[in-house]
Every structure is written in C-alpha cells, then in structure tokens.
Scaffold this motif. Structure first.
Motif, PDB file in Angstrom:
ATOM      1  N   GLN A  49       0.834  -1.202   0.000  1.00 54.88           N
ATOM      2  CA  GLN A  49       0.000   0.000   0.000  1.00 54.88           C
ATOM      3  C   GLN A  49       0.870   1.255   0.000  1.00 54.88           C
ATOM      4  OE1 GLN A  49      -2.491   0.502   3.431  1.00 54.88           O
ATOM      5  NE2 GLN A  49      -3.722   2.090   2.469  1.00 54.88           N
ATOM      6  N   GLN A  70       3.904   1.589  -1.149  1.00 47.30           N
ATOM      7  CA  GLN A  70       4.539   1.716  -2.459  1.00 47.30           C
ATOM      8  C   GLN A  70       3.541   2.164  -3.520  1.00 47.30           C
ATOM      9  OE1 GLN A  70       6.404  -2.081  -3.134  1.00 47.30           O
ATOM     10  NE2 GLN A  70       8.066  -1.665  -1.684  1.00 47.30           N
ATOM     11  N   ALA A  71       2.304   1.705  -3.421  1.00 50.30           N
ATOM     12  CA  ALA A  71       1.271   2.115  -4.381  1.00 50.30           C
ATOM     13  C   ALA A  71       0.968   3.604  -4.242  1.00 50.30           C
ATOM     14  CB  ALA A  71       0.003   1.291  -4.169  1.00 50.30           C
ATOM     15  N   GLU A  92       3.032   5.877  -3.080  1.00 46.91           N
ATOM     16  CA  GLU A  92       4.215   6.580  -3.586  1.00 46.91           C
ATOM     17  C   GLU A  92       4.214   6.600  -5.111  1.00 46.91           C
ATOM     18  OE1 GLU A  92       9.043   5.891  -3.600  1.00 46.91           O
ATOM     19  OE2 GLU A  92       7.856   5.053  -1.972  1.00 46.91           O
ATOM     20  N   LEU A  93       3.874   5.500  -5.733  1.00 46.88           N
ATOM     21  CA  LEU A  93       3.809   5.431  -7.193  1.00 46.88           C
ATOM     22  C   LEU A  93       2.706   6.338  -7.729  1.00 46.88           C
ATOM     23  CD1 LEU A  93       4.768   4.101  -9.820  1.00 46.88           C
ATOM     24  CD2 LEU A  93       3.061   2.323  -9.416  1.00 46.88           C
ATOM     25  N   HIS A  94       1.556   6.317  -7.086  1.00 47.36           N
ATOM     26  CA  HIS A  94       0.425   7.133  -7.526  1.00 47.36           C
ATOM     27  C   HIS A  94       0.755   8.622  -7.442  1.00 47.36           C
ATOM     28  CE1 HIS A  94      -3.695   8.346  -8.242  1.00 47.36           C
ATOM     29  NE2 HIS A  94      -3.668   9.072  -7.133  1.00 47.36           N
ATOM     30  N   GLY A 110       3.716   9.913  -7.588  1.00 49.04           N
ATOM     31  CA  GLY A 110       4.811  10.237  -8.485  1.00 49.04           C
ATOM     32  C   GLY A 110       4.443  10.175  -9.956  1.00 49.04           C
ATOM     33  N   LEU A 111       3.310   9.572 -10.294  1.00 49.62           N
ATOM     34  CA  LEU A 111       2.943   9.417 -11.696  1.00 49.62           C
ATOM     35  C   LEU A 111       2.715  10.740 -12.432  1.00 49.62           C
ATOM     36  CD1 LEU A 111       0.688   6.261 -11.911  1.00 49.62           C
ATOM     37  CD2 LEU A 111       2.938   6.607 -12.895  1.00 49.62           C
ATOM     38  N   ARG A 167       6.045  12.198 -13.475  1.00 56.03           N
ATOM     39  CA  ARG A 167       6.690  11.379 -14.507  1.00 56.03           C
ATOM     40  C   ARG A 167       5.985  11.527 -15.846  1.00 56.03           C
ATOM     41  NH1 ARG A 167       7.224   6.738 -10.354  1.00 56.03           N
ATOM     42  NH2 ARG A 167       9.207   7.258  -9.404  1.00 56.03           N
TER      43      ARG A 167
END
Length: 70
Positions: free
Chosen positions: A51, A53-54, A56-58, A60-61, A64
């Motif tokens: 959760q 990491q998800a 953090e990815l969300h 950062g998208l 990017r």
C-alpha cells in the motif's frame, strides 16, 4: 481414585505448577494456530508495504507523465 478424578487432579497440579499436560493432537492444533497467526501477521505487514509503495507510485505518476510528454 477414579481415572477421571485422577486426570482432573493432574491437570490442576499442572496449572498450579505453570504447565498443562496435553495430548499430541492438542499440541499440533496449538502450533498450527500459532503458525497461522504468524502468517497473517506477515501478510498484513506485506500488505502495508504494498500500500505504501502504491501511494508513492500514484503520487509520483503525474510528475513522470509530464516528463514523458514534454
């Protein structure tokens, strides 16, 4: 002394001494329950990491995506 009364007396003596006499099948059931508890704890820990990491990815998208398009 009757066998049942002897058994109950032995169990009470074990409780007072800090241990319980048990059958091997009861011990296996206790150990299986302990193993399942440990597995559930590890699964909950892994879910928390996934959760985080998800999220953090969300977050950062968008940054990017703008880098890729512009």
């Amino acid at each position: 002394m009757a066998p049942t009364l002897l058994f109950i007396t032995g169990v009470m003596a074990g409780l007072i001494a800090g241990f319980i006499l048990t059958f091997p099948t009861s011990l296996l059931a206790i150990l299986k329950g302990l193993a399942m508890t440990i597995q559930q704890t590890e699964a909950a820990k892994n879910i928390g990491q996934i959760q985080a990491q998800a999220v953090e990815l969300h977050l950062g998208l968008p940054a990017r995506a703008t880098q890729l398009w512009f």
